[in-house]
Design a protein around this motif. Sequence first.
Motif, mmCIF file in Angstrom:
data_model
loop_
_atom_site.group_PDB
_atom_site.id
_atom_site.type_symbol
_atom_site.label_atom_id
_atom_site.label_comp_id
_atom_site.label_asym_id
_atom_site.label_seq_id
_atom_site.Cartn_x
_atom_site.Cartn_y
_atom_site.Cartn_z
ATOM 1 N N ILE A 24 0.835 -1.201 0.000
ATOM 2 C CA ILE A 24 0.000 0.000 0.000
ATOM 3 C C ILE A 24 0.871 1.253 0.000
ATOM 4 C CG2 ILE A 24 -1.522 1.398 1.467
ATOM 5 C CD1 ILE A 24 -3.094 -1.093 2.099
ATOM 6 N N SER A 25 1.929 1.248 0.803
ATOM 7 C CA SER A 25 2.799 2.430 0.847
ATOM 8 C C SER A 25 3.465 2.657 -0.501
ATOM 9 C CB SER A 25 3.852 2.281 1.952
ATOM 10 O OG SER A 25 4.830 1.327 1.607
ATOM 11 N N GLY A 26 3.842 1.583 -1.184
ATOM 12 C CA GLY A 26 4.433 1.731 -2.509
ATOM 13 C C GLY A 26 3.442 2.255 -3.521
ATOM 14 N N ALA A 27 2.228 1.729 -3.509
ATOM 15 C CA ALA A 27 1.212 2.180 -4.454
ATOM 16 C C ALA A 27 0.819 3.635 -4.196
ATOM 17 C CB ALA A 27 -0.019 1.276 -4.356
ATOM 18 N N LEU A 28 0.769 4.032 -2.931
ATOM 19 C CA LEU A 28 0.433 5.423 -2.608
ATOM 20 C C LEU A 28 1.498 6.380 -3.124
ATOM 21 C CD1 LEU A 28 -1.013 5.216 1.023
ATOM 22 C CD2 LEU A 28 -2.240 5.861 -1.057
ATOM 23 N N LEU A 29 2.763 6.001 -3.004
ATOM 24 C CA LEU A 29 3.826 6.861 -3.542
ATOM 25 C C LEU A 29 3.678 6.980 -5.047
ATOM 26 C CD1 LEU A 29 6.364 8.538 -3.232
ATOM 27 C CD2 LEU A 29 7.710 6.430 -3.369
ATOM 28 N N ALA A 30 3.301 5.898 -5.710
ATOM 29 C CA ALA A 30 3.099 5.935 -7.163
ATOM 30 C C ALA A 30 1.976 6.898 -7.525
ATOM 31 C CB ALA A 30 2.789 4.532 -7.681
ATOM 32 N N VAL A 31 0.912 6.925 -6.725
ATOM 33 C CA VAL A 31 -0.183 7.862 -6.973
ATOM 34 C C VAL A 31 0.320 9.294 -6.833
ATOM 35 C CG1 VAL A 31 -2.395 8.705 -6.115
ATOM 36 C CG2 VAL A 31 -1.999 6.247 -6.308
ATOM 37 N N ARG A 32 1.108 9.547 -5.785
ATOM 38 C CA ARG A 32 1.629 10.904 -5.577
ATOM 39 C C ARG A 32 2.562 11.325 -6.703
ATOM 40 N NH1 ARG A 32 3.008 8.780 0.116
ATOM 41 N NH2 ARG A 32 1.035 8.972 1.224
ATOM 42 N N LYS A 33 3.233 10.342 -7.317
ATOM 43 C CA LYS A 33 4.131 10.617 -8.430
ATOM 44 C C LYS A 33 3.398 10.623 -9.770
ATOM 45 C CE LYS A 33 8.310 10.947 -6.619
ATOM 46 N NZ LYS A 33 9.281 12.020 -6.934
ATOM 47 N N ASN A 34 2.101 10.409 -9.740
ATOM 48 C CA ASN A 34 1.275 10.398 -10.951
ATOM 49 C C ASN A 34 1.652 9.268 -11.903
ATOM 50 O OD1 ASN A 34 -0.956 11.530 -12.290
ATOM 51 N ND2 ASN A 34 0.344 12.732 -13.651
ATOM 52 N N PHE A 35 2.044 8.108 -11.356
ATOM 53 C CA PHE A 35 2.341 6.943 -12.174
ATOM 54 C C PHE A 35 1.042 6.307 -12.664
ATOM 55 C CE2 PHE A 35 6.680 5.734 -10.085
ATOM 56 C CZ PHE A 35 7.193 6.961 -10.485
ATOM 57 N N ASP A 36 1.149 5.542 -13.749
ATOM 58 C CA ASP A 36 -0.032 4.801 -14.212
ATOM 59 C C ASP A 36 -0.174 3.516 -13.391
ATOM 60 O OD1 ASP A 36 1.826 2.982 -15.187
ATOM 61 O OD2 ASP A 36 1.591 3.582 -17.277
ATOM 62 N N VAL A 37 -1.175 2.720 -13.752
ATOM 63 C CA VAL A 37 -1.477 1.539 -12.938
ATOM 64 C C VAL A 37 -0.323 0.538 -12.968
ATOM 65 C CG1 VAL A 37 -2.659 0.325 -14.836
ATOM 66 C CG2 VAL A 37 -3.240 -0.198 -12.447
ATOM 67 N N PHE A 38 0.402 0.443 -14.073
ATOM 68 C CA PHE A 38 1.540 -0.465 -14.119
ATOM 69 C C PHE A 38 2.638 0.014 -13.165
ATOM 70 C CE2 PHE A 38 5.641 -1.830 -15.884
ATOM 71 C CZ PHE A 38 5.448 -3.200 -15.872
ATOM 72 N N GLY A 39 2.886 1.319 -13.174
ATOM 73 C CA GLY A 39 3.871 1.870 -12.243
ATOM 74 C C GLY A 39 3.464 1.652 -10.796
#
Length: 223
Positions: A24-39
Amino acid sequence: MLQELFSPSVQHVLDLVGIFVFAISGALLAVRKNFDVFGMAVLAEVTALGGGLFRDLIIGAVPPAAFSDLGYFVTPLLATVLVFFLHPQVERIQLGVNVFDAAGLGLFAVTGTAKAYDYGLGLTASATLGLATAVGGGVLRDVLANEVPSLLRWDRDLYAVPAIVGAAMVALCIRFDVLNPYTSGLAAVTAFGLRLAALRFHWRAPRAWHRSSVSVEAPDQAG
């Protein structure tokens, strides 16, 4: 030794819980970085499994648990789906996520140290790999996200130190032949409590003595 601390079923459940929260912490950072779903999925997988994968490769436990147990691989994907659809709600319960993250930190520091010792490493090396198990995924996450790892930043609350304490307690218990479910639980709870106290009181490691640099970086409490 690890099998003596927890039954296989209990160990498996605890591992999956820790993996889920780290993911979850990794996916949340990806959201903050505006990554796509693969990222998002990549950061979730790396954060959740990176530390254990590094440990298993070092000690020769191959194939690593991350590849031999489908649940270990699927759990971060489930966390990714949750964050993908509900990230505003997950952000709002960040305190709860931090609590579970601290619990995973303590658990992985303990089990990582015990597993490394099971594979023949000395006490110091085992404690070091216990630390790597607990924090390695977060380091890889930050590197992939092009951030200075939280582990190295002065403006982040203590993270590695609680894991070091937990791993060192396990190593000492092994040294004096008193490692059992109770003492290992105490080590995990100690690391957990130290991490929560660091979050509550913003404990940070000291910087260089008589440091004269005027470089400033805005504190970021998100981590």
